[in-house]
Structures are given as structure tokens and as C-alpha cells.
Design an enzyme around this catalytic site. Structure first.
Site, mmCIF file in Angstrom:
data_model
loop_
_atom_site.group_PDB
_atom_site.id
_atom_site.type_symbol
_atom_site.label_atom_id
_atom_site.label_comp_id
_atom_site.label_asym_id
_atom_site.label_seq_id
_atom_site.Cartn_x
_atom_site.Cartn_y
_atom_site.Cartn_z
ATOM 1 N N HIS A 5 48.763 -76.501 12.158
ATOM 2 C CA HIS A 5 49.900 -77.060 11.327
ATOM 3 C C HIS A 5 51.288 -76.200 11.681
ATOM 4 O O HIS A 5 50.696 -74.862 11.237
ATOM 5 C CB HIS A 5 50.079 -77.528 9.582
ATOM 6 C CG HIS A 5 51.686 -77.723 9.277
ATOM 7 N ND1 HIS A 5 52.895 -78.424 9.495
ATOM 8 C CD2 HIS A 5 51.769 -76.904 7.893
ATOM 9 C CE1 HIS A 5 53.552 -78.109 9.993
ATOM 10 N NE2 HIS A 5 52.968 -77.281 7.793
ATOM 11 N N CYS A 61 53.014 -82.194 4.836
ATOM 12 C CA CYS A 61 52.566 -81.848 6.574
ATOM 13 C C CYS A 61 51.813 -82.301 6.705
ATOM 14 O O CYS A 61 50.865 -81.858 8.136
ATOM 15 C CB CYS A 61 52.942 -80.180 5.988
ATOM 16 S SG CYS A 61 54.208 -79.594 5.586
ATOM 17 N N ASN A 66 59.110 -75.411 11.522
ATOM 18 C CA ASN A 66 57.784 -76.287 10.741
ATOM 19 C C ASN A 66 58.473 -77.749 10.165
ATOM 20 O O ASN A 66 59.367 -77.801 9.754
ATOM 21 C CB ASN A 66 57.950 -75.803 9.328
ATOM 22 C CG ASN A 66 56.905 -76.592 8.178
ATOM 23 O OD1 ASN A 66 56.785 -77.454 8.942
ATOM 24 N ND2 ASN A 66 56.687 -76.263 7.658
HETATM 25 N N1 COA Z 1 64.461 -62.898 4.631
HETATM 26 C C1 COA Z 1 64.894 -62.344 3.687
HETATM 27 N N2 COA Z 1 64.308 -61.712 2.742
HETATM 28 C C2 COA Z 1 63.288 -62.586 2.871
HETATM 29 C C3 COA Z 1 63.037 -63.978 2.837
HETATM 30 C C4 COA Z 1 64.458 -64.568 3.806
HETATM 31 N N3 COA Z 1 64.711 -65.905 4.395
HETATM 32 N N4 COA Z 1 62.706 -64.720 1.990
HETATM 33 C C5 COA Z 1 61.911 -64.134 0.725
HETATM 34 N N5 COA Z 1 63.214 -62.763 1.184
HETATM 35 C C6 COA Z 1 62.214 -61.217 0.413
HETATM 36 C C7 COA Z 1 61.559 -62.314 -0.582
HETATM 37 O O1 COA Z 1 63.273 -62.047 -2.570
HETATM 38 C C8 COA Z 1 60.900 -60.778 -1.021
HETATM 39 O O2 COA Z 1 61.412 -59.532 -1.451
HETATM 40 P P1 COA Z 1 60.915 -59.017 -2.857
HETATM 41 O O3 COA Z 1 59.840 -58.072 -2.586
HETATM 42 O O4 COA Z 1 62.039 -57.490 -2.570
HETATM 43 O O5 COA Z 1 60.739 -59.714 -3.680
HETATM 44 C C9 COA Z 1 60.004 -60.921 0.144
HETATM 45 O O6 COA Z 1 60.663 -60.956 1.245
HETATM 46 C C10 COA Z 1 58.859 -61.290 -0.166
HETATM 47 O O7 COA Z 1 58.600 -62.208 -0.321
HETATM 48 P P2 COA Z 1 57.807 -63.122 0.240
HETATM 49 O O8 COA Z 1 58.469 -64.533 -0.222
HETATM 50 O O9 COA Z 1 56.213 -63.199 -0.749
HETATM 51 O O10 COA Z 1 57.623 -63.514 1.479
HETATM 52 P P3 COA Z 1 56.563 -64.107 2.108
HETATM 53 O O11 COA Z 1 56.108 -62.549 3.318
HETATM 54 O O12 COA Z 1 55.223 -64.515 1.717
HETATM 55 O O13 COA Z 1 57.454 -65.226 3.125
HETATM 56 C C11 COA Z 1 56.985 -67.514 3.134
HETATM 57 C C12 COA Z 1 57.681 -65.845 2.793
HETATM 58 C C13 COA Z 1 58.074 -68.888 2.664
HETATM 59 C C14 COA Z 1 57.291 -66.891 4.800
HETATM 60 C C15 COA Z 1 55.703 -67.697 3.719
HETATM 61 O O14 COA Z 1 55.355 -67.566 1.983
HETATM 62 C C16 COA Z 1 55.114 -68.866 4.064
HETATM 63 O O15 COA Z 1 55.483 -69.474 5.064
HETATM 64 N N6 COA Z 1 54.360 -69.183 3.295
HETATM 65 C C17 COA Z 1 53.436 -70.631 3.961
HETATM 66 C C18 COA Z 1 54.737 -72.026 4.390
HETATM 67 C C19 COA Z 1 53.818 -73.309 4.383
HETATM 68 O O16 COA Z 1 52.514 -72.995 4.945
HETATM 69 N N7 COA Z 1 53.997 -74.145 4.001
HETATM 70 C C20 COA Z 1 52.872 -75.220 4.677
HETATM 71 C C21 COA Z 1 53.673 -76.402 4.240
HETATM 72 S S1 COA Z 1 54.479 -76.541 4.746
#
Ligand code: COA
Length: 357
Positions: free
Chosen positions: A246, A118, A276
């Protein structure tokens, strides 16, 4: 200062082009086959829809169309160097860039790929700008092009909701540091200890991401990188007119902006529409900001990326007042057949090279 003196010579942004596939996949489309919902995705990421390329599309097609659009935006037909930043090269060997250069009719141009996930676009911008500054080349196409749909597990709700396909390209040419569009400073870094956080594991087909861990590292790394590049440019935080981060997650962008002390109106976002798009993310965000008239010639911009590697990087530049050109993937392919990209409408009055006061 004489603009020919090496210490004043720098790369100047002279054109910007994008290529987005025409097919739109909404959150509701995904929720029909995955255990997720529009509300969850939109609230947690800021994404409402993303573009997905048609089967058979290659990264080179998107890259070429975006580059063709950037050449049209700059009103140029020649180029010495083509750099393609991509996570999804069409082949392991050779690189994608030589094919793109040939398709553009840039016979004999230097061409190579750059792999920084990225952060690829800001890394490529640093490399190409430095080559222009050094006099190794006079101009360059810096392209971020991604086909994440080829490496996303359609069953993985942690990644399938986030990534989209697309490409963006910048045309750089030699100028001086006082020109509007001057690419002034760079900040690049990495931490290979985080290589498993965003990875296609050896022997596997699909990308795996430990989203929460990435999130936690992205915010301070992006903030620190943006601060370092602004400081190198001699800017105070309040001097940054637009922060183009980004587009990984709207909450990451807001947290970084808060730490930088920037009001929301100075934070450029287009994640809602494209998701993204990895190395294509920053040029696509820049083009959408220009299309919405959010950038004025001479504005001080900080571009900041973070991604797999882990890698991060920032660029400080001023906005040149150019008009981006957009092509869809189909238009790009037609353009490739014709070897002639359409320039949409006349350039705006503020376009062209101007100097800061
Ligand atoms: N839909 C519904 N629920 C979802 C889900 C989805 N698509 N993805 C995860 N969940 C659930 C999880 O299972 C978890 O459930 P639990 O609490 O029962 O275990 C809950 O939602 C929280 O999961 P978590 O992974 O902690 O969510 P988050 O708030 O961190 O959001 C991302 C997930 C991926 C959106 C976030 O972590 C993110 O944007 N990360 C950065 C990615 C990034 O910057 N990449 C950069 C370079 S490419």
C-alpha cells in the site's frame, strides 16, 4: 490434477484497469496555501504530486471507469459479481457497487461495497477470490475507488499532503492454481483498538489521522502479514519477485522491504505520482509496474496493505502477463455514455492464460 476439481480451482487475475482524474496537484501547489514545502513532503513521504477529481465527480464514476478498463484489459463483457472497496461511498445507503454494475450493463450481477479503508482492495480480493473458488460466482470485478478529496480538510497539512483520488480494478475469473495470474493465498487481520488513529470522527466531515502512530504500527503489521502470506504460498522471502505494498509512505515501504530482505528493485512504488489513494493504491501500483515492464509472466507477487480500522492484509499471486488499460475520469464518463470502453492497442504476445512449468 484435473483443473475442475474444487481443491485446484482458484481465481485468476485476467484484467487490470485504472482511472485517474486528469487534474494534478503538486506539492508546490499545496505549499502555496499550507505551511509546508515540496522538500518536506517529498523527503518524508515520497509524494511529489497527486490527482484530485473535479467537483461533481462521484466515487461511482471513478469505479465504473476503472472497471470498464479492467473488462477491456481482460477482453470480457460479462461479470457475475462487482465489489467496490471504498472509504468514500457516494451514499451511506445504498452501496455504490449496484450503481456501478448497472452502469456497466451487468444486469443482475451481485454487487456490494466493502469497507476496510486502505486495506479494502486486498480484503475485496480475498472475498471475491474465495467466492470464485467456492463456485458461488464464475468471475468478479474487484474495484478500489476513492474520492478522499471529499473527506480531506484542506487546512490540515497532516492529511492534505498525503491523499489523492483514483480507482483501480481487477477482473478475476475461474482458473487453476497452476495458471499464471492465480490468486493463491490471503492473510487478513484487524485491531479495532486503533480505530481513532485514522477516522472521520462521529458527526464530523473530515478525516483525522495520527500519522506517526499509524506509521509505527504499519511497518511490523505489514511485514508480518507479508511473511505469513508468503509462507502459506510455500515461498521463501527470496522467492518474492515483486512486493506491491500500500502506497502510504515511501519510508514505510522501504522499511518493510528491508525487514523482508528484499532489494529495492523488487519494491513497486508509484507514490511519487499519485500519493496515497487508499483502496485504489495497490491496483494503481500494479498497473504502473506492468506499464514499466517490471513484471514478467509467472512472477511471484505479494500485495500488502495497512490502514484504518486498523486493518491489514496480504495476497500472494502470480503475475499473468496482462496489459492494464487506463482511463481518465473524462474518458470514463464518455465510456459510460457509450457503454463501450476502448481497448488500447493489441494485447502483448505474452498475454493470456499460461501455466507455470
Ligand atoms: N509540512 C511540514 N511540516 C510538517 C508537516 C507538513 N505537511 N506535517 C507535519 N509537520 C511537522 C510536524 O508539525 C512536526 O513538527 P515538530 O517536530 O516541530 O513538532 C514534524 O513535522 C514531524 O511531524 P511527524 O508527524 O512526526 O512527521 P512524520 O515524519 O511522522 O511524517 C506522516 C508525517 C503523516 C507523513 C507520517 O507519519 C506518515 O506517513 N504516517 C503514516 C500514514 C499512513 O501510513 N497511513 C496509512 C494508512 S492510510
Amino acid at each position: 490434477m484435473n483443473s475442475q476439481q474444487p481443491f485446484d480451482r482458484c481465481a485468476v487475475l485476467a484484467g487490470l484497469g485504472t482511472c485517474l482524474p486528469s487534474r494534478i496537484v503538486t506539492n508546490d501547489d499545496l505549499a502555496r496555501r499550507l505551511d509546508t514545502s515540496h522538500e518536506w513532503i517529498h523527503e518524508r513521504t515520497g509524494i511529489a504530486r497527486r490527482r484530485v477529481a473535479a467537483p461533481g465527480t462521484e466515487t461511482a464514476h471513478l469505479a465504473e471507469a476503472a472497471a470498464r478498463a479492467a473488462l477491456a484489459s481482460a477482453e470480457r463483457t460479462s461479470c457475475d459479481l462487482v465489489v467496490v472497496a471504498t472509504t468514500t461511498p457516494d451514499r451511506t445507503c445504498p452501496a455504490t457497487a449496484p450503481r456501478v454494475a448497472s452502469a456497466l450493463g451487468l444486469a443482475g450481477a451481485a454487487a456490494f461495497d466493502l469497507a476496510a479503508v486502505c486495506s479494502g482492495f486486498v480484503y475485496a480480493l480475498a472475498v471475491a477470490s474465495s467466492m470464485i473458488e467456492a463456485g458461488t460466482c464464475r468471475n468478479a470485478l474487484v474495484i478500489g475507488a476513492e474520492l478522499y478529496s471529499t473527506i480531506i480538510d484542506p487546512e490540515d497539512r497532516g492529511t492534505a499532503i498525503i491523499f489523492g483520488d483514483g480507482a483501480g480494478a481487477a477482473y478475476l475469473e475461474q482458473g487453476s492454481r497452476s495458471d499464471f495470474g492465480a490468486v493463491l493465498e490471503h492473510d487478513l487481520g484487524s485491531d479495532g483498538n486503533g480505530r481513532d488513529l485514522i477516522t472521520v470522527p462521529p458527526g464530523e466531515r473530515y478525516l483525522r489521522m495520527r500519522g506517526r502512530e499509524v506509521y509505527v504500527q504499519a511497518v511490523p503489521a505489514m511485514t508480518d502479514s507479508a511473511l505469513r502470506v508468503a509462507k502459506s504460498a510455500g515461498w521463501q522471502n527470496g522467492d518474492i519477485d515483486a512486493f506491491v505494498g500500500h502506497q502510504a509512505n515511501i519510508r514505510i515501504l522501504r522499511s518493510v522491504a528491508k525487514r523482508l530482505g528484499l532489494p529495492e528493485e523488487r519494491v513497486i512504488t508509484n507514490i511519487e505520482d499519485v500519493g496515497n489513494t487508499a483502496a485504489a493504491s495497490i491496483p494503481l501500483a500494479l498497473a504502473s509496474a506492468a506499464d514499466q515492464h517490471r513484471l514478467r509472466p509467472g512472477d511471484r507477487l505479494v500485495l500488502t496493505a495497512f490502514g484504518g480500522g486498523l486493518t491489514w492484509g496480504s495476497t500472494a499471486l502470480t503475475w499473468p502477463g496482462i496489459r492494464p488499460v487506463r482511463l481518465t475520469d473524462q474518458e470514463g464518463r464518455r465510456g459510460a455514455d457509450r457503454h463501450d470502453a476502448p481497448l488500447r492497442g493489441p494485447r502483448p504476445p505474452e498475454a493470456g492464460r499460461r501455466r507455470s512449468p
